[in-house]
Design a protein around this motif. Structure first.
Motif, PDB file in Angstrom:
ATOM      1  N   MET A   1       0.849  -1.168   0.000  1.00 49.93           N
ATOM      2  CA  MET A   1       0.000   0.000   0.000  1.00 49.93           C
ATOM      3  C   MET A   1       0.896   1.232   0.000  1.00 49.93           C
ATOM      4  O   MET A   1       1.765   1.352   0.859  1.00 49.93           O
ATOM      5  N   ARG A   2       0.679   2.083  -0.938  1.00 48.40           N
ATOM      6  CA  ARG A   2       1.474   3.302  -1.046  1.00 48.40           C
ATOM      7  C   ARG A   2       0.949   4.346  -0.057  1.00 48.40           C
ATOM      8  O   ARG A   2      -0.245   4.622  -0.019  1.00 48.40           O
ATOM      9  N   ILE A   3       1.855   4.919   0.753  1.00 49.72           N
ATOM     10  CA  ILE A   3       1.496   5.915   1.758  1.00 49.72           C
ATOM     11  C   ILE A   3       2.492   7.055   1.692  1.00 49.72           C
ATOM     12  O   ILE A   3       3.703   6.834   1.583  1.00 49.72           O
ATOM     13  N   LYS A   4       1.988   8.278   1.787  1.00 39.90           N
ATOM     14  CA  LYS A   4       2.857   9.455   1.827  1.00 39.90           C
ATOM     15  C   LYS A   4       3.353   9.633   3.256  1.00 39.90           C
ATOM     16  O   LYS A   4       2.564   9.899   4.162  1.00 39.90           O
ATOM     17  N   ASN A  14       6.277  -3.182   8.396  1.00 40.92           N
ATOM     18  CA  ASN A  14       5.180  -2.897   7.471  1.00 40.92           C
ATOM     19  C   ASN A  14       4.717  -4.160   6.765  1.00 40.92           C
ATOM     20  O   ASN A  14       5.449  -4.752   5.982  1.00 40.92           O
ATOM     21  N   HIS A  17      -0.590  -4.028   2.994  1.00 35.88           N
ATOM     22  CA  HIS A  17      -0.570  -4.192   1.542  1.00 35.88           C
ATOM     23  C   HIS A  17      -1.962  -3.973   0.961  1.00 35.88           C
ATOM     24  O   HIS A  17      -2.967  -4.014   1.674  1.00 35.88           O
ATOM     25  N   ASN A  18      -2.004  -3.784  -0.319  1.00 35.05           N
ATOM     26  CA  ASN A  18      -3.248  -3.560  -1.036  1.00 35.05           C
ATOM     27  C   ASN A  18      -3.886  -4.908  -1.380  1.00 35.05           C
ATOM     28  O   ASN A  18      -3.958  -5.304  -2.534  1.00 35.05           O
ATOM     29  N   ARG A 106      -5.435   4.231   5.126  1.00 37.41           N
ATOM     30  CA  ARG A 106      -4.285   4.921   4.514  1.00 37.41           C
ATOM     31  C   ARG A 106      -4.463   6.432   4.579  1.00 37.41           C
ATOM     32  O   ARG A 106      -3.541   7.164   4.963  1.00 37.41           O
ATOM     33  N   GLU A 110      -2.150   9.320   6.615  1.00 41.13           N
ATOM     34  CA  GLU A 110      -1.574  10.509   5.988  1.00 41.13           C
ATOM     35  C   GLU A 110      -2.043  11.788   6.675  1.00 41.13           C
ATOM     36  O   GLU A 110      -1.252  12.721   6.868  1.00 41.13           O
TER      37      GLU A 110
END
Length: 125
Positions: A1-4, A14, A17-18, A106, A110
């Motif tokens: 999972m993309r996180i800023k 971590n 995941h998506n 997510r 952020e």
């Protein structure tokens, strides 16, 4: 999972995941992909600058902690907490978010990081 994640934070671990929870065959509640849905999914710590080096402080800091409760259960949900670790190393829960929606989790991570970062713009990410 993309996180800023802005500068000044460390990801201790971590497994976020998506992926969707998948029920294991011939099980009522246990997930076949349980590895992604445990009580210990992700932990983000605010770093401290000590003598020009970034370190993870043991106390007087902030941690964002993510888990899935009940552990490995199809009926579970994400539990996200923002805690302040005081000088005696006690976790003081400041905020909590529960959801089955990983994208909502997510987005909340952020937002909390932005708030901890004094609401700086996304340029700091």
């Amino acid at each position: 999972m993309r996180i800023k994640i802005p500068a000044g934070y460390a990801i201790s671990y971590n497994k976020f995941h998506n992926v969707d929870p998948i029920l294991a065959e011939e099980e009522d509640d246990f997930l076949s992909n349980w590895y992604y849905f445990t009580e210990d999914i992700m932990q983000i710590s605010k770093l401290e600058n000590v003598d020009g080096r970034h370190v993870i402080p043991e106390s007087n800091t902030y941690i964002i902690d993510l888990g899935w409760y009940p552990d490995s259960s199809l009926n579970g949900e994400y539990k996200l907490v923002l805690v302040h670790v005081d000088v005696d190393k006690y976790w003081i829960e400041l905020k909590t978010k529960r959801s089955k929606d990983r994208f909502e989790i997510r987005d909340t991570i952020e937002i909390w990081l932005r708030e901890l970062n004094n609401n700086q713009s996304d340029d700091g990410f």
